[in-house]
Design a protein around this motif. Structure first.
Motif, PDB file in Angstrom:
ATOM      1  N   ASN A 162       0.830  -1.209   0.000  1.00  0.00           N
ATOM      2  CA  ASN A 162       0.000   0.000   0.000  1.00  0.00           C
ATOM      3  C   ASN A 162       0.861   1.255   0.000  1.00  0.00           C
ATOM      4  O   ASN A 162       0.580   2.205  -0.737  1.00  0.00           O
ATOM      5  CB  ASN A 162      -0.924   0.028   1.224  1.00  0.00           C
ATOM      6  CG  ASN A 162      -2.153  -0.858   1.049  1.00  0.00           C
ATOM      7  OD1 ASN A 162      -2.457  -1.289  -0.063  1.00  0.00           O
ATOM      8  ND2 ASN A 162      -2.837  -1.127   2.138  1.00  0.00           N
ATOM      9  N   LYS A 165       1.964   1.539  -3.500  1.00  0.00           N
ATOM     10  CA  LYS A 165       0.842   1.796  -4.425  1.00  0.00           C
ATOM     11  C   LYS A 165       0.328   3.226  -4.326  1.00  0.00           C
ATOM     12  O   LYS A 165      -0.004   3.852  -5.317  1.00  0.00           O
ATOM     13  CB  LYS A 165      -0.346   0.891  -4.056  1.00  0.00           C
ATOM     14  CG  LYS A 165      -0.527  -0.305  -4.917  1.00  0.00           C
ATOM     15  CD  LYS A 165      -1.927  -0.926  -4.885  1.00  0.00           C
ATOM     16  CE  LYS A 165      -2.582  -1.172  -3.570  1.00  0.00           C
ATOM     17  NZ  LYS A 165      -3.706  -2.147  -3.638  1.00  0.00           N
ATOM     18  N   TYR A 166       0.223   3.725  -3.080  1.00  0.00           N
ATOM     19  CA  TYR A 166      -0.404   5.037  -2.883  1.00  0.00           C
ATOM     20  C   TYR A 166       0.634   6.149  -2.711  1.00  0.00           C
ATOM     21  O   TYR A 166       0.384   7.140  -2.046  1.00  0.00           O
ATOM     22  CB  TYR A 166      -1.395   4.976  -1.716  1.00  0.00           C
ATOM     23  CG  TYR A 166      -2.483   3.948  -1.967  1.00  0.00           C
ATOM     24  CD1 TYR A 166      -3.429   4.154  -2.970  1.00  0.00           C
ATOM     25  CD2 TYR A 166      -2.535   2.756  -1.249  1.00  0.00           C
ATOM     26  CE1 TYR A 166      -4.412   3.208  -3.238  1.00  0.00           C
ATOM     27  CE2 TYR A 166      -3.516   1.797  -1.509  1.00  0.00           C
ATOM     28  CZ  TYR A 166      -4.452   2.033  -2.505  1.00  0.00           C
ATOM     29  OH  TYR A 166      -5.421   1.090  -2.773  1.00  0.00           O
ATOM     30  N   ASP A 190       4.846   6.306   5.000  1.00  0.00           N
ATOM     31  CA  ASP A 190       5.143   6.694   3.618  1.00  0.00           C
ATOM     32  C   ASP A 190       4.931   8.185   3.455  1.00  0.00           C
ATOM     33  O   ASP A 190       4.375   8.837   4.340  1.00  0.00           O
ATOM     34  CB  ASP A 190       4.272   5.894   2.625  1.00  0.00           C
ATOM     35  CG  ASP A 190       2.786   6.172   2.770  1.00  0.00           C
ATOM     36  OD1 ASP A 190       2.369   7.340   2.610  1.00  0.00           O
ATOM     37  OD2 ASP A 190       2.022   5.217   3.047  1.00  0.00           O
ATOM     38  N   ARG A 209     -12.704   1.219   0.122  1.00  0.00           N
ATOM     39  CA  ARG A 209     -11.620   1.897  -0.585  1.00  0.00           C
ATOM     40  C   ARG A 209     -11.952   3.376  -0.585  1.00  0.00           C
ATOM     41  O   ARG A 209     -13.120   3.752  -0.681  1.00  0.00           O
ATOM     42  CB  ARG A 209     -11.508   1.417  -2.042  1.00  0.00           C
ATOM     43  CG  ARG A 209     -11.434  -0.098  -2.177  1.00  0.00           C
ATOM     44  CD  ARG A 209     -10.914  -0.481  -3.536  1.00  0.00           C
ATOM     45  NE  ARG A 209      -9.526  -0.085  -3.670  1.00  0.00           N
ATOM     46  CZ  ARG A 209      -8.974   0.341  -4.796  1.00  0.00           C
ATOM     47  NH1 ARG A 209      -9.691   0.462  -5.878  1.00  0.00           N
ATOM     48  NH2 ARG A 209      -7.700   0.672  -4.822  1.00  0.00           N
ATOM     49  N   HIS A 216      -7.045   8.303  -5.421  1.00  0.00           N
ATOM     50  CA  HIS A 216      -6.789   6.876  -5.228  1.00  0.00           C
ATOM     51  C   HIS A 216      -7.117   6.023  -6.456  1.00  0.00           C
ATOM     52  O   HIS A 216      -7.780   5.013  -6.373  1.00  0.00           O
ATOM     53  CB  HIS A 216      -7.525   6.375  -3.990  1.00  0.00           C
ATOM     54  CG  HIS A 216      -6.898   6.887  -2.733  1.00  0.00           C
ATOM     55  ND1 HIS A 216      -6.230   6.087  -1.858  1.00  0.00           N
ATOM     56  CD2 HIS A 216      -6.799   8.136  -2.237  1.00  0.00           C
ATOM     57  CE1 HIS A 216      -5.765   6.825  -0.869  1.00  0.00           C
ATOM     58  NE2 HIS A 216      -6.103   8.070  -1.071  1.00  0.00           N
ATOM     59  N   LEU A 225      -6.388  -4.342   4.198  1.00  0.00           N
ATOM     60  CA  LEU A 225      -6.318  -3.814   5.565  1.00  0.00           C
ATOM     61  C   LEU A 225      -7.283  -4.521   6.509  1.00  0.00           C
ATOM     62  O   LEU A 225      -7.010  -4.635   7.706  1.00  0.00           O
ATOM     63  CB  LEU A 225      -6.561  -2.298   5.566  1.00  0.00           C
ATOM     64  CG  LEU A 225      -5.435  -1.450   4.953  1.00  0.00           C
ATOM     65  CD1 LEU A 225      -5.791   0.032   5.020  1.00  0.00           C
ATOM     66  CD2 LEU A 225      -4.107  -1.700   5.659  1.00  0.00           C
TER      67      LEU A 225
HETATM   68  P1  ADP Z   1      -6.795  -1.859  -1.542  1.00  0.00           P
HETATM   69  O1  ADP Z   1      -5.430  -1.249  -1.487  1.00  0.00           O
HETATM   70  O2  ADP Z   1      -6.835  -3.166  -2.236  1.00  0.00           O
HETATM   71  O3  ADP Z   1      -7.841  -0.903  -2.053  1.00  0.00           O
HETATM   72  P2  ADP Z   1      -6.718  -1.965   1.381  1.00  0.00           P
HETATM   73  O4  ADP Z   1      -7.676  -2.617   2.325  1.00  0.00           O
HETATM   74  O5  ADP Z   1      -5.303  -2.398   1.457  1.00  0.00           O
HETATM   75  O6  ADP Z   1      -7.305  -2.203  -0.068  1.00  0.00           O
HETATM   76  O7  ADP Z   1      -6.792  -0.398   1.607  1.00  0.00           O
HETATM   77  C1  ADP Z   1      -8.062   0.241   1.715  1.00  0.00           C
HETATM   78  C2  ADP Z   1      -7.970   1.677   1.213  1.00  0.00           C
HETATM   79  O8  ADP Z   1      -7.194   2.461   2.118  1.00  0.00           O
HETATM   80  C3  ADP Z   1      -7.267   1.804  -0.132  1.00  0.00           C
HETATM   81  O9  ADP Z   1      -8.177   1.652  -1.203  1.00  0.00           O
HETATM   82  C4  ADP Z   1      -6.690   3.215  -0.084  1.00  0.00           C
HETATM   83  O10 ADP Z   1      -7.671   4.137  -0.492  1.00  0.00           O
HETATM   84  C5  ADP Z   1      -6.415   3.424   1.388  1.00  0.00           C
HETATM   85  N1  ADP Z   1      -4.985   3.218   1.749  1.00  0.00           N
HETATM   86  C6  ADP Z   1      -4.429   2.099   2.276  1.00  0.00           C
HETATM   87  N2  ADP Z   1      -3.111   2.265   2.515  1.00  0.00           N
HETATM   88  C7  ADP Z   1      -2.812   3.526   2.125  1.00  0.00           C
HETATM   89  C8  ADP Z   1      -1.604   4.315   2.113  1.00  0.00           C
HETATM   90  N3  ADP Z   1      -0.436   3.836   2.555  1.00  0.00           N
HETATM   91  N4  ADP Z   1      -1.704   5.582   1.628  1.00  0.00           N
HETATM   92  C9  ADP Z   1      -2.871   6.074   1.194  1.00  0.00           C
HETATM   93  N5  ADP Z   1      -4.033   5.400   1.177  1.00  0.00           N
HETATM   94  C10 ADP Z   1      -4.019   4.136   1.632  1.00  0.00           C
END
Ligand code: ADP
Length: 260
Positions: A162, A165-166, A190, A209, A216, A225
């Motif tokens: 994550n 990715k983000y 991060d 999400r 996002h 999560l």
């Molecule tokens: P996914 O990444 O598959 O959507 P997760 O359960 O891992 O599902 O995360 C839920 C949501 O939380 C993500 O869709 C994102 O919007 C947000 N998120 C999670 N980790 C981060 C991060 N490190 N920075 C920003 N947003 C995050």
């Protein structure tokens, strides 16, 4: 060369077996929603080692061309460890490794968190095109913990994935590890997109999400999560998040040393 072909064959065989057995499981008409949720979570977890091995194999192909034996061996070792992890995860999915209340069943062992975190960091940075700068400053040289290593590996994998990715390229991740009297504290920070305050309470919910159309625009299922939180709760631990839009996020994990 042989080892590389072997890894590829093993991966193909594992995926084939997994799909076949997953279909068999499906036929058995699982009525419990929570049991389905477990399979959802776990199949999500199976994809990570697959993409890591895929990336490692591609790297090995380049190292073969360059005759870079040192890195070839390193990536083969990583691939082998990831395939073992995948195998373990598949077995757990197939055994529907949950207790009567559909929580994941833990298989605990004592292991040192310091090299464990290092290897999770290494794996997370392999399966991405982005450039990732990692700062890892453990408070201690060694930190033994009784926990489920495979599930904890997935926990860290999810948080690191994550963070990558983000965040925009290049990514910067800072990991801390603290040894306290009653628990261990691990944080992953991060400098990415951050999470809007109004959505923070829901990020650990299944299928949640942060609504698209904002910052996002990355694919995912919103399962990672929820699974992370579930695994930590099974360890009598917890996870918190602090985040600021445009500045980044910090996920902090506490795991007690004595889990009753
Ligand atoms: P996914 O990444 O598959 O959507 P997760 O359960 O891992 O599902 O995360 C839920 C949501 O939380 C993500 O869709 C994102 O919007 C947000 N998120 C999670 N980790 C981060 C991060 N490190 N920075 C920003 N947003 C995050």
């Amino acid at each position: 060369g042989g080892q590389f072909v072997f890894s590829l064959l093993l991966l193909t065989a594992l995926i084939g077996t997994f799909i076949y057995l997953l279909k068999t499981i499906r036929k058995q008409n699982q009525s419990a929603i929570l049991r389905k949720a477990f399979v959802n979570n776990m199949t999500h977890e199976l994809k990570t080692p697959v993409s890591t091995v895929m990336a490692a194999v591609e790297a090995i192909q380049r190292f073969v061309a360059k005759d870079d034996k040192v890195r070839m061996h390193k990536y083969l070792d990583i691939s082998k460890a990831e395939l073992e992890h995948l195998n373990d995860m598949i077995e757990r999915v197939l055994a529907l490794d949950v207790d009567e209340t559909h929580r994941v069943r833990l298989t605990k062992s004592t292991f040192d968190l310091v090299p464990f975190v290092r290897s999770c960091l290494e794996v997370a940075t392999i399966a991405t095109q982005k450039q990732v700068k990692v700062i890892f400053n453990p408070d201690v040289e060694r930190l033994d913990l009784l926990a489920d290593e495979a599930h904890l590996k997935n926990v860290l994998g999810n948080l690191l994935d994550n963070a990558i990715k983000y965040s925009d390229d290049p990514v910067q991740i800072t990991v801390t590890l603290k040894d306290r009297t009653n628990d261990v504290v691990l944080s992953i920070a991060d400098k990415g997109k951050g999470i809007p305050a109004e959505h923070l309470p829901r990020v650990f919910d299944m299928f949640f999400r942060v609504p698209a159309g904002t910052v996002h625009e990355v694919k995912g299922f919103g399962l990672g999560l929820a699974y992370v939180k579930h695994v930590l709760e099974q360890h009598a631990g917890r996870i918190r998040v602090q985040s600021e839009i445009g500045k980044g996020s910090i996920f902090t994990i506490n795991i007690p040393k004595n889990q009753l």
